[in-house]
Design a protein around this motif. Structure first.
Motif, mmCIF file in Angstrom:
data_model
loop_
_atom_site.group_PDB
_atom_site.id
_atom_site.type_symbol
_atom_site.label_atom_id
_atom_site.label_comp_id
_atom_site.label_asym_id
_atom_site.label_seq_id
_atom_site.Cartn_x
_atom_site.Cartn_y
_atom_site.Cartn_z
ATOM 1 N N TRP A 83 0.573 -1.138 -0.123
ATOM 2 C CA TRP A 83 0.235 -0.140 0.148
ATOM 3 C C TRP A 83 1.017 1.377 0.157
ATOM 4 O O TRP A 83 0.680 2.377 -0.700
ATOM 5 N N HIS A 84 1.876 1.220 0.949
ATOM 6 C CA HIS A 84 2.870 2.290 1.071
ATOM 7 C C HIS A 84 3.685 2.643 -0.322
ATOM 8 O O HIS A 84 3.617 3.798 -0.765
ATOM 9 N N VAL A 85 4.290 1.471 -0.930
ATOM 10 C CA VAL A 85 4.714 1.570 -2.086
ATOM 11 C C VAL A 85 3.937 2.051 -3.131
ATOM 12 O O VAL A 85 4.452 2.804 -3.986
ATOM 13 N N SER A 86 2.845 1.465 -3.367
ATOM 14 C CA SER A 86 1.747 1.953 -4.436
ATOM 15 C C SER A 86 1.461 3.296 -4.226
ATOM 16 O O SER A 86 1.420 4.075 -5.325
ATOM 17 N N ARG A 87 1.310 3.877 -3.141
ATOM 18 C CA ARG A 87 0.971 5.465 -3.025
ATOM 19 C C ARG A 87 2.263 6.248 -3.267
ATOM 20 O O ARG A 87 2.053 7.288 -4.119
ATOM 21 N N MET A 88 3.465 5.990 -3.094
ATOM 22 C CA MET A 88 4.518 6.326 -3.694
ATOM 23 C C MET A 88 4.888 6.239 -5.152
ATOM 24 O O MET A 88 5.274 7.156 -5.812
ATOM 25 N N ILE A 89 4.702 5.272 -5.734
ATOM 26 C CA ILE A 89 4.619 5.038 -7.176
ATOM 27 C C ILE A 89 3.476 6.044 -7.594
ATOM 28 O O ILE A 89 3.844 6.308 -8.841
ATOM 29 N N GLY A 90 2.539 6.011 -7.236
ATOM 30 C CA GLY A 90 1.504 6.986 -7.779
ATOM 31 C C GLY A 90 1.731 8.383 -7.757
ATOM 32 O O GLY A 90 1.821 9.097 -8.509
ATOM 33 N N ASN A 91 2.577 8.687 -6.754
ATOM 34 C CA ASN A 91 3.026 10.093 -6.713
ATOM 35 C C ASN A 91 4.064 10.266 -7.848
ATOM 36 O O ASN A 91 3.956 11.458 -8.509
ATOM 37 N N VAL A 92 5.112 9.292 -8.037
ATOM 38 C CA VAL A 92 6.144 9.620 -9.079
ATOM 39 C C VAL A 92 5.051 9.652 -10.236
ATOM 40 O O VAL A 92 5.685 10.314 -11.252
ATOM 41 N N ALA A 93 4.247 8.617 -10.439
ATOM 42 C CA ALA A 93 3.567 8.523 -11.905
ATOM 43 C C ALA A 93 2.946 9.735 -12.032
ATOM 44 O O ALA A 93 2.895 10.158 -13.342
ATOM 45 N N ILE A 94 2.036 10.524 -11.248
ATOM 46 C CA ILE A 94 1.476 11.709 -11.361
ATOM 47 C C ILE A 94 2.418 12.817 -11.735
ATOM 48 O O ILE A 94 2.229 13.520 -12.731
ATOM 49 N N ASP A 95 3.516 12.800 -10.936
ATOM 50 C CA ASP A 95 4.655 13.970 -11.401
ATOM 51 C C ASP A 95 5.183 13.581 -13.000
ATOM 52 O O ASP A 95 5.324 14.450 -13.694
ATOM 53 N N GLY A 96 5.442 12.391 -13.103
ATOM 54 C CA GLY A 96 6.010 12.102 -14.366
ATOM 55 C C GLY A 96 4.778 12.350 -15.363
ATOM 56 O O GLY A 96 5.234 12.852 -16.821
ATOM 57 N N VAL A 97 3.688 12.038 -15.629
ATOM 58 C CA VAL A 97 2.530 12.370 -16.570
ATOM 59 C C VAL A 97 2.411 13.744 -16.745
ATOM 60 O O VAL A 97 2.392 13.978 -17.818
ATOM 61 N N LYS A 123 8.674 8.779 6.382
ATOM 62 C CA LYS A 123 9.017 9.318 7.768
ATOM 63 C C LYS A 123 7.995 8.599 8.603
ATOM 64 O O LYS A 123 8.344 8.037 9.598
ATOM 65 N N ASN A 124 6.779 8.671 8.028
ATOM 66 C CA ASN A 124 5.519 7.949 8.817
ATOM 67 C C ASN A 124 5.744 6.497 9.307
ATOM 68 O O ASN A 124 5.626 6.081 10.144
ATOM 69 N N TYR A 125 6.227 5.813 8.034
ATOM 70 C CA TYR A 125 6.488 4.650 8.255
ATOM 71 C C TYR A 125 7.532 4.150 9.279
ATOM 72 O O TYR A 125 7.472 3.231 10.204
ATOM 73 N N LEU A 126 8.667 4.993 9.191
ATOM 74 C CA LEU A 126 9.685 4.782 10.190
ATOM 75 C C LEU A 126 9.452 5.021 11.519
ATOM 76 O O LEU A 126 9.585 4.219 12.346
ATOM 77 N N SER A 127 8.517 6.057 11.775
ATOM 78 C CA SER A 127 8.102 6.484 13.048
ATOM 79 C C SER A 127 7.400 5.476 13.738
ATOM 80 O O SER A 127 7.177 5.035 14.966
ATOM 81 N N LYS A 128 6.625 4.313 12.862
ATOM 82 C CA LYS A 128 5.550 3.521 13.558
ATOM 83 C C LYS A 128 6.404 1.941 13.521
ATOM 84 O O LYS A 128 6.382 1.021 14.567
ATOM 85 N N HIS A 129 7.418 1.641 12.372
ATOM 86 C CA HIS A 129 7.878 0.365 12.431
ATOM 87 C C HIS A 129 9.337 0.463 12.887
ATOM 88 O O HIS A 129 9.859 -0.823 13.136
ATOM 89 N N HIS A 130 10.037 1.485 12.907
ATOM 90 C CA HIS A 130 11.399 1.462 13.427
ATOM 91 C C HIS A 130 11.721 2.668 14.181
ATOM 92 O O HIS A 130 12.628 3.833 13.958
ATOM 93 N N PRO A 131 10.932 2.836 15.454
ATOM 94 C CA PRO A 131 11.021 3.989 16.209
ATOM 95 C C PRO A 131 12.401 4.086 16.841
ATOM 96 O O PRO A 131 12.811 5.505 17.156
ATOM 97 N N HIS A 132 13.367 3.365 16.400
ATOM 98 C CA HIS A 132 14.710 3.688 17.033
ATOM 99 C C HIS A 132 15.611 4.427 15.999
ATOM 100 O O HIS A 132 16.526 4.838 16.472
ATOM 101 N N VAL A 133 15.133 4.658 14.992
ATOM 102 C CA VAL A 133 15.704 5.428 13.766
ATOM 103 C C VAL A 133 15.547 6.810 14.027
ATOM 104 O O VAL A 133 14.179 7.360 14.063
ATOM 105 N N THR A 134 16.537 7.571 14.128
ATOM 106 C CA THR A 134 16.202 9.081 14.499
ATOM 107 C C THR A 134 15.929 9.736 12.921
ATOM 108 O O THR A 134 16.916 9.399 12.192
ATOM 109 N N VAL A 135 15.026 10.291 12.947
ATOM 110 C CA VAL A 135 14.466 10.923 11.626
ATOM 111 C C VAL A 135 14.826 12.566 11.877
ATOM 112 O O VAL A 135 14.081 13.304 12.701
ATOM 113 N N VAL A 136 15.822 12.796 11.213
ATOM 114 C CA VAL A 136 16.379 14.361 11.364
ATOM 115 C C VAL A 136 16.041 15.168 10.270
ATOM 116 O O VAL A 136 16.347 14.821 9.139
ATOM 117 N N ASP A 137 15.583 16.218 10.085
ATOM 118 C CA ASP A 137 15.010 16.961 9.078
ATOM 119 C C ASP A 137 16.438 17.848 8.685
ATOM 120 O O ASP A 137 17.036 18.550 9.584
#
Length: 138
Positions: A83-97, A123-137
Motif C-alpha cells: 500500500w505504501h509503495v503503491s502510494r509512492m509509485i502513484g506520486n511519481v507517476a502523477i509527477d511524470g505524466v 518518515k511516517n512508516y519509520l516512526s511506526k515500524h522503526h522508532p529507534h531510527v532518528t529522523v532528522v530534517d
C-alpha cells in the motif's frame, strides 16, 4: 564495530548500509537534491534538480521519474507495505505524466513535489515500524 560504512559519490558521503537509518538518509539526500537543493533569490522559494532538469523536454521528465523511482526502490528495501509503495509509485507517476505536458509540466514541477511527499510517507512508516531510527530534517 557500530561504524556506518559510507560511499563517496561525487564528493558527497552517503551511508552504504542496508539498515533503516542508512536507507532513510539516502532517501532524504535524494529528496533534498531533487526538490530543494537551491533557493530562488528574491522570493525565497526552494527548488531542486527535478524542476531545473524538467525544463528540458522529455529528457528532464525521464530524469525526474528515474530519481523518484530510486526513492521508491530504496523505500521498498525498508520492507514497506505494498500500500505504501503503491502510494509512492502513484506520486511519481502523477509527477511524470503531468511533466510530459509542455509548460503545464514545468509549472507542476515547482508545485507538486512527489519526492517530498514520498519522504513524508517514509518518515511516517519509520516512526511506526522503526522508532529507534532518528529522523532528522535537514
Amino acid at each position: 564495530m557500530g561504524e556506518t560504512q559510507t560511499i563517496n559519490l561525487m564528493g558527497i558521503e552517503m551511508p552504504a548500509g542496508k539498515d533503516p537509518a542508512s536507507v532513510y538518509r539516502r532517501i532524504q539526500m535524494m529528496e533534498q537534491l531533487t526538490e530543494r537543493s537551491m533557493t530562488i533569490p528574491g522570493i525565497n522559494y526552494d527548488i531542486g534538480m527535478d524542476a531545473i532538469v524538467g525544463l528540458i523536454p522529455v529528457v528532464g521528465d525521464i530524469f525526474g521519474v528515474a530519481m523518484g523511482a530510486y526513492i521508491v526502490w530504496e523505500a521498498r528495501n525498508l520492507g514497506m507495505s505494498k500500500w505504501h509503495v503503491s502510494r509512492m509509485i502513484g506520486n511519481v507517476a502523477i509527477d511524470g505524466v503531468i511533466g510530459f505536458v509542455p509548460l503545464v509540466g514545468d509549472v507542476a514541477d515547482f508545485a507538486f513535489r512527489s519526492n517530498s511527499r514520498n519522504l513524508k510517507i517514509v518518515k511516517n512508516y519509520l516512526s511506526k515500524h522503526h522508532p529507534h531510527v532518528t529522523v532528522v530534517d535537514c
